[in-house]
Scaffold this motif. Structure first.
Motif, PDB file in Angstrom:
ATOM      1  N   ARG A   1       0.831  -1.201   0.000  1.00 34.15           N
ATOM      2  CA  ARG A   1       0.000   0.000   0.000  1.00 34.15           C
ATOM      3  C   ARG A   1       0.858   1.240   0.000  1.00 34.15           C
ATOM      4  N   SER A   2       0.233   2.367  -0.315  1.00 30.95           N
ATOM      5  CA  SER A   2       0.948   3.642  -0.364  1.00 30.95           C
ATOM      6  C   SER A   2       0.050   4.730   0.194  1.00 30.95           C
ATOM      7  N   GLY A   3       0.574   5.944   0.206  1.00 32.81           N
ATOM      8  CA  GLY A   3      -0.182   7.067   0.748  1.00 32.81           C
ATOM      9  C   GLY A   3       0.193   7.327   2.195  1.00 32.81           C
ATOM     10  N   ALA A   4      -0.154   8.492   2.686  1.00 36.16           N
ATOM     11  CA  ALA A   4       0.203   8.877   4.044  1.00 36.16           C
ATOM     12  C   ALA A   4      -0.411   7.941   5.077  1.00 36.16           C
ATOM     13  N   ASP A   5      -1.624   7.460   4.825  1.00 33.69           N
ATOM     14  CA  ASP A   5      -2.291   6.566   5.765  1.00 33.69           C
ATOM     15  C   ASP A   5      -2.271   5.115   5.310  1.00 33.69           C
ATOM     16  N   SER A   6      -1.526   4.825   4.233  1.00 34.29           N
ATOM     17  CA  SER A   6      -1.413   3.466   3.681  1.00 34.29           C
ATOM     18  C   SER A   6      -2.788   2.860   3.394  1.00 34.29           C
TER      19      SER A   6
ATOM     20  N   ARG B   1      -4.466   3.176   0.333  1.00 33.54           N
ATOM     21  CA  ARG B   1      -4.726   2.804  -1.061  1.00 33.54           C
ATOM     22  C   ARG B   1      -3.631   1.882  -1.576  1.00 33.54           C
TER      23      ARG B   1
END
Length: 265
Positions: free
Chosen positions: A84-89, A91
């Protein structure tokens, strides 16, 4: 006589003077040419006592540990999931913004790269230590039959009561996967064709498929774990045949109130 006593007294004075000098300057030599030795008090290493009631700390196995165990101990080909990626994981790290299994599928490397080579596995997870562990099913590797978690828990209790021997079970918050011996797509097709009814909630992870393994993060939240861990016997890791598992699950699902299936969502 006085001369002899005088010489002795002078030697004693010289000796005393040299000892005093050695005490002030440890590196100096005495009058007789020898370097006086000084003793340094031995340092005591402080000892610490572990309280008797303290629980020993055990290291939690990492994703790399799990991947290496699968690849080397069980000879299961594995590869890292996309993660996953993104600041909050929240997406998936793949390019698809509407990914239906976020983080829990192959992307780079692709499924065909799955390997049992310890060096390759270590290199993958050294670069991406939080990547999920994916098993490439089929071939010589285990396959699986999965079904909804609640229905699976009921079915497993019933099969145990009937004395059926099951293999390892992978559990996520939403689905359980019963590992079975490798089978071909042709064999699976013949099996399903021979059944009058197969619950639509069953999913099959066979040749060309993959399965998320513990302790990976599940795509819908939570974590994957072993409901029943793999146990290797004298003949290696035992797995049931897919026909036995499917037949037992179909039998366990029949006769639900209203003519429905106990394996429905």
């Amino acid at each position: 006589m006085r001369e002899i006593l005088g010489r002795r007294l002078q030697r004693l004075r010289d000796r005393l003077r040299s000892l005093c000098t050695a005490a002030r300057f440890p590196g100096s030599r005495a009058a007789d040419g020898r370097t006086p030795t000084t003793r340094t008090p031995a340092k005591r290493t402080p000892t610490t006592r572990t309280p008797a009631n303290r629980t020993p700390v055990t290291r939690t196995p990492t994703l790399l540990d799990a991947a290496l165990t699968c690849a080397t101990a069980w000879q299961w080909p594995v590869l890292p999931g996309v993660g996953r990626s993104g600041a909050d994981s929240a997406r998936c790290a793949c390019p698809d913004p509407d990914c239906v299994v976020p983080g829990a599928h192959p992307f780079d490397p692709g499924l065909l790269a799955a390997s049992t080579d310890a060096r390759m596995v270590a290199w993958w997870w050294a670069r991406r230590p939080s990547a999920p562990v994916l098993l490439a099913t089929g071939g010589s590797a285990p396959c699986a039959v999965s079904l909804p978690a609640v229905a699976a828990a009921r079915a497993v209790v019933r099969l145990d009561a009937q004395g059926m021997r099951l293999g390892p079970i992978v559990a996520s918050p939403t689905r359980w996967s019963l590992l079975v011996a490798p089978y071909s797509l042709e064999r699976l097709g013949e099996l399903l064709y021979s059944k009058d009814h197969v619950p639509s909630s069953l999913r099959f992870h066979g040749e060309g498929g993959y399965l998320l393994l513990p302790p990976s993060a599940a795509s819908g939240g939570g974590q994957v774990h072993w409901e029943r861990e793999p146990v290797a016997g004298s003949d290696g890791l035992w797995l049931p045949e897919v026909e036995d598992v499917v037949h037992a699950l179909v039998e366990a699902s029949s006769g639900a109130p209203g003519g429905g299936s106990r394996l429905a969502y």
